[in-house]
Design a protein around this motif. Sequence first.
Motif, PDB file in Angstrom:
ATOM      1  N   UNK A 170      69.838  42.537  33.622  1.00  9.85           N
ATOM      2  CA  UNK A 170      69.661  42.133  35.024  1.00  9.85           C
ATOM      3  C   UNK A 170      68.412  41.276  35.168  1.00  9.85           C
ATOM      4  N   UNK A 171      67.357  41.660  34.508  1.00 12.14           N
ATOM      5  CA  UNK A 171      66.120  40.884  34.578  1.00 12.14           C
ATOM      6  C   UNK A 171      66.294  39.513  33.935  1.00 12.14           C
ATOM      7  N   UNK A 172      67.057  39.443  32.850  1.00 11.57           N
ATOM      8  CA  UNK A 172      67.305  38.150  32.209  1.00 11.57           C
ATOM      9  C   UNK A 172      68.093  37.230  33.124  1.00 11.57           C
ATOM     10  N   UNK A 175      65.769  36.288  36.025  1.00 11.81           N
ATOM     11  CA  UNK A 175      64.647  35.465  35.582  1.00 11.81           C
ATOM     12  C   UNK A 175      65.055  34.077  35.152  1.00 11.81           C
ATOM     13  N   UNK A 176      66.274  33.946  34.612  1.00 12.81           N
ATOM     14  CA  UNK A 176      66.760  32.641  34.150  1.00 12.81           C
ATOM     15  C   UNK A 176      67.397  31.932  35.347  1.00 12.81           C
ATOM     16  N   UNK A 177      66.572  31.374  36.211  1.00 14.30           N
ATOM     17  CA  UNK A 177      67.058  30.770  37.445  1.00 14.30           C
ATOM     18  C   UNK A 177      67.732  29.423  37.209  1.00 14.30           C
ATOM     19  N   UNK A 250      61.119  29.397  32.217  1.00 18.23           N
ATOM     20  CA  UNK A 250      61.387  28.964  33.589  1.00 18.23           C
ATOM     21  C   UNK A 250      60.145  28.355  34.229  1.00 18.23           C
ATOM     22  N   UNK A 251      58.975  28.936  33.979  1.00 20.61           N
ATOM     23  CA  UNK A 251      57.739  28.356  34.501  1.00 20.61           C
ATOM     24  C   UNK A 251      57.512  26.960  33.942  1.00 20.61           C
TER      25      UNK A 251
END
Length: 493
Positions: A170-172, A175-177, A250-251
């Motif tokens: 879920x976090x992946x 986080x991978x927007x 992502x940043x």
Amino acid sequence: MYKAVNLVFAGMLLVFQGYCLQYFYGSFLEGRLPGKWQNGLAAAVCYIVGRLAVIWLAPSETGDYRAAIGKLMLSLGILSVLALCFYQGFHLITVFLVAAFQAAADLSRYAAAILFGGLGGRLPDLWNQWMERGIITSEKVFGLAVKGGVLGTQCLQYLAIALLLYWSLKRLVRGFQEKEYPIRRTELLFLLTPAAVGLLLCTLLRIIMITVEDSVPELLYERYPVLIFLLPAILLLALLSILCGVKLFQDMICRNRERSERIVLEKQIGSLQEHMEEMERVYAGIRSIKHDMRNTLSVIGRLSAGTGTEEREELQAYLSEFQRNFEALELRFRTGNTVVDTLLNMKYHEAVREVPGLKMDADRLLFPQEQGVHSYDIGVILGNALDNAIEACGRLAAKEPGADTFIRLTSLQKGNFLILKVENSFDGHLAGRRTKDLPATGKSDKKSHGIGLANIRSTAEKYQGTMDFKAEGRVFILLVMLKNERKEEPEGL
């Protein structure tokens, strides 16, 4: 009984992993089957069947490195085949999805198994101590405590595996927007490294988990009790490194996009400043002529009063010079749009300085007084297009000094759409490698240039339009289509 309960828990976990897989893949890839639910169900079922095949084919003995590596390769192969069979296209992101899912599954399983397995192995000693202290008074209660401890430990272990796997995936996904971002090979290597480390770490643990001393097998954490907490901590840190890698990636994308937007904005501000300088030049000339108009009229009156040939010739020369001064201030292009007229005149003077002999034709570039597209956005499109065209004509003139260099601009209203067409001569060679369907820049500074066409496309998309280009021989043709509807003006403009 313990074996049966363990099989039930293992089966439930396998089904849950199938659900997690279709959720993880479906968040990044487009399914082949028409219904998303049907595609996910088919992928989950095939995953369960594939995992059962791996359990049956690969030996389960811990300590055999060939079995550990073979089982890992089979698992990765199944995940890759499922991605190819049930999801459209093969992208570099698919490689990351395969490795990340397998790493998350293995790290979750080993961390929970070691932690709860080690703690569960200490429960019989605790029951014995309670038996000696009289807390447990009968063998029946002791037996129930042992059975309850084993079952409870198994339940908590599988629950922890499921929750840890779901949380990490879920976090992946969240986080991978930038899921549509076309990652490159070096970026894929950056993303894959934490997942690969996690997979190798789990494979290493599978090989060394059981040690043999005096022909008696012993678990590694039973021999060194501190590993009950140390190994799960290392495994969880490896899992967190995968999540942190995605966050850093992502940043990096956001910073690169902000940098590109800043470059575009600086270029647009510079263009607006040039527009202002051009208008200031025109206004300064008008003020100068107005200031000298009285003297000019006096000179004309004096010269016209004379009847000699010398006075007439001097009057004609004076009027010719006066006309040239006016022509220098006259706007060469008139399209019906003040911003575009200023831009074209400014770019024309810039072009003839850089490419002497260049011909710019904008007779068929006309705009109605009432139009839906902001003049600012038209200026952005034509400004970037003219910059690229002047650059291309300059390269052609440098290679072939006698070549015909030209820029032609045309507009067309078709239904509710405004179509802009820019044609220019060039050397017939589109430089470099194309990126995102755009030709690469031919300039040496790749970071601060080469974004003109991308800027044109993004501006066109604001008006539900598009941009296209083609090369016909030594003529480059740029087409921009915009829906002729009014948008909100950008703040501060």
